[in-house]
Write an enzyme that holds these catalytic residues in place. Structure first.
Site, PDB file in Angstrom:
ATOM      1  N   ALA A  11      -9.769  25.759 -16.121  1.00 17.04           N
ATOM      2  CA  ALA A  11     -10.884  24.826 -15.839  1.00 17.04           C
ATOM      3  C   ALA A  11     -10.449  23.797 -14.800  1.00 17.04           C
ATOM      4  CB  ALA A  11     -11.320  24.137 -17.129  1.00 17.04           C
ATOM      5  N   GLY A  12      -9.686  24.262 -13.812  1.00 15.02           N
ATOM      6  CA  GLY A  12      -9.198  23.356 -12.777  1.00 15.02           C
ATOM      7  C   GLY A  12     -10.197  23.229 -11.639  1.00 15.02           C
ATOM      8  N   GLN A  13      -9.700  23.161 -10.409  1.00 16.37           N
ATOM      9  CA  GLN A  13     -10.572  22.976  -9.238  1.00 16.37           C
ATOM     10  C   GLN A  13     -11.565  24.128  -9.098  1.00 16.37           C
ATOM     11  OE1 GLN A  13     -10.775  20.223  -7.907  1.00 16.37           O
ATOM     12  NE2 GLN A  13      -8.953  19.548  -6.771  1.00 16.37           N
ATOM     13  N   ILE A  14     -11.063  25.353  -9.099  1.00 17.55           N
ATOM     14  CA  ILE A  14     -11.975  26.496  -8.942  1.00 17.55           C
ATOM     15  C   ILE A  14     -12.809  26.666 -10.205  1.00 17.55           C
ATOM     16  CG2 ILE A  14     -12.166  28.977  -8.500  1.00 17.55           C
ATOM     17  CD1 ILE A  14      -9.575  28.844  -6.955  1.00 17.55           C
ATOM     18  N   ASP A  34      -9.191  26.025 -21.177  1.00 16.91           N
ATOM     19  CA  ASP A  34      -7.923  25.586 -20.568  1.00 16.91           C
ATOM     20  C   ASP A  34      -6.917  25.312 -21.675  1.00 16.91           C
ATOM     21  OD1 ASP A  34      -7.620  24.299 -17.340  1.00 16.91           O
ATOM     22  OD2 ASP A  34      -5.938  24.383 -18.738  1.00 16.91           O
ATOM     23  N   ARG A  85      -0.968  26.708  -4.685  1.00 18.81           N
ATOM     24  CA  ARG A  85       0.081  26.408  -3.705  1.00 18.81           C
ATOM     25  C   ARG A  85       0.091  24.936  -3.354  1.00 18.81           C
ATOM     26  NH1 ARG A  85      -0.203  30.077   1.581  1.00 18.81           N
ATOM     27  NH2 ARG A  85      -2.454  30.304   1.193  1.00 18.81           N
ATOM     28  N   ASN A  98       3.030  32.166 -12.503  1.00 17.62           N
ATOM     29  CA  ASN A  98       1.699  32.732 -12.774  1.00 17.62           C
ATOM     30  C   ASN A  98       1.746  34.078 -13.493  1.00 17.62           C
ATOM     31  OD1 ASN A  98       0.643  30.426 -11.777  1.00 17.62           O
ATOM     32  ND2 ASN A  98      -0.188  31.320  -9.889  1.00 17.62           N
ATOM     33  N   ARG A 154     -14.554  33.805   5.307  1.00 15.01           N
ATOM     34  CA  ARG A 154     -13.844  32.973   6.291  1.00 15.01           C
ATOM     35  C   ARG A 154     -13.954  33.606   7.677  1.00 15.01           C
ATOM     36  NH1 ARG A 154      -8.589  31.786   2.295  1.00 15.01           N
ATOM     37  NH2 ARG A 154      -9.399  29.810   1.421  1.00 15.01           N
ATOM     38  N   HIS A 178      -4.220  40.208  -0.246  1.00 15.87           N
ATOM     39  CA  HIS A 178      -4.583  38.801   0.021  1.00 15.87           C
ATOM     40  C   HIS A 178      -3.323  38.063   0.473  1.00 15.87           C
ATOM     41  CE1 HIS A 178      -6.785  35.126  -0.152  1.00 15.87           C
ATOM     42  NE2 HIS A 178      -6.091  34.622  -1.147  1.00 15.87           N
TER      43      HIS A 178
END
Ligand code: TXD
Length: 311
Positions: A11-14, A34, A85, A98, A154, A178
């Site tokens: 439940a972080g930034q993304i 989380d 990162r 991870n 992008r 990626h």
């Protein structure tokens, strides 16, 4: 009909942006998960978004938790758990930490969400989705990695900026892992159906391809505290929506290959069809000698990182 259930593991930034977008598109009821130390943030984001819904006139349930029982029976799981990162780090530098986190998540989702469509986002992406696939034992149709939708978006954004046109009129996709040797396929890039090679000089196209490959690092350098989150969230939501609404979108995703593109036994970024059965088809196109060499180089990097997972 009961609403779908969407579990956001991390439940972080993304994760927070995934919850916002899923709620705004009324994709289903959302549970933000989380670790106990971050449960407050998960509950807070769920409540904050719930308080936004009257303003936008959307109706879904939202909750935050650190108990896997609360995500049980989810139809879709989107996994962003892990560390991002920081400046000077490569995606591969995240692997040690991870792979441990994704292994724990896989063991738990195998138990509580045995029928879910799972979208892995955590980096290094190709190695993390491979790890999740191997440890859950879920069928390849129900485990997919999010990277190509982002990398292609992008690429399209940079072409639209350069040509000065609407982004929806730029078609393009990226093949491969990626990583910095991903393969933006210039031959398949068009603007309003016109090949981009007719509209931009070679050196400008090469500059856009190079910027697309390094776009993740460009944002890490700007943010300093972490990596991209708006576009990654929107990319994973496009994949989840295609599954939940059986849209049959053609999306570049990390899929488990068994001979397609000459690749066997690993996850690799290719165009796939996502519908209610998950990854329903891999679409193949014949590659030039030069494109084949670039794809092969990217595959070697993916295989190296996957080997380091020891899974
Ligand atoms: O295209 C792509 N696939 C990438 C993915 C694009 C951008 C970012 N990419 C990767 O996504 C990034 O390198 C990270 O590996 C993940 C998540 O990025 P985010 O920016 O959301 O990181 P945060 O804000 O640090 O959030 C991660 C959350 C954080 O709240 C932790 O407490 C939680 O993960 N976390 C866990 N949740 C559940 N279970 C465990 N074990 C756990 N450990 C940490």
């Amino acid at each position: 009909m009961a609403r779908s259930k969407i579990a956001l593991i991390g439940a972080g930034q993304i994760g927070g942006n995934l919850a916002l977008l899923a709620a705004q598109r009324e994709l289903g009821d959302v549970v933000l998960f989380d670790v106990p130390a971050a449960e407050g943030a998960a509950k807070g984001k769920a409540l904050d978004i719930a308080q936004l819904l009257p303003v936008v006139g959307r109706n879904v349930g939202l909750a935050g938790t650190s108990k896997y029982e609360d995500v049980a029976g989810a139809d879709v799981c989107i996994i962003t758990a892990g560390i991002p990162r920081k400046p000077g780090m490569s995606r591969e530098d995240l692997l040690g930490t991870n792979v441990r986190i994704i292994s724990e998540v896989a063991e738990n989702l195998k138990r509580v969400c045995p029928h879910a469509f799972c979208i892995v986002v955590s980096n290094p992406l190709d190695a993390m989705v491979y790890t999740f696939f191997k440890l859950t034992g879920f069928p390849k149709q129900r485990v997919v990695g999010m990277a190509g939708v982002l990398d292609s978006s992008r690429f399209r954004a940079f072409v639209a900026m350069e040509v000065g046109v609407a982004v929806e009129d730029v078609t393009a996709f990226v093949l491969g892992g990626h990583g910095d040797d991903m393969v933006p396929l210039v031959r398949c890039c068009s603007v309003g159906g016109i090949p981009v090679t007719e509209l931009l000089p070679k050196d400008r196209i090469e500059a856009i391809v190079d910027r697309t490959r390094k776009a993740g690092g460009e944002l890490v350098a700007l943010y300093k505290t972490g990596s991209a989150y708006y576009a990654p969230a929107a990319s994973a939501i496009a994949m989840a929506e295609s599954y939940l609404r059986d849209k049959k979108r053609v999306l570049p995703c990390a899929a488990y290959l068994e001979g397609e593109y000459g690749v066997r036994g690993t996850y690799f970024g290719v165009p796939v069809v996502i519908g209610r059965s998950g990854v329903e088809r891999v679409l193949e196109l014949s590659l030039s000698v030069e494109e084949q060499a670039a794809v092969h180089k990217s595959l070697e990097s993916v295989r190296r990182t996957v080997a380091e997972t020891k899974v």
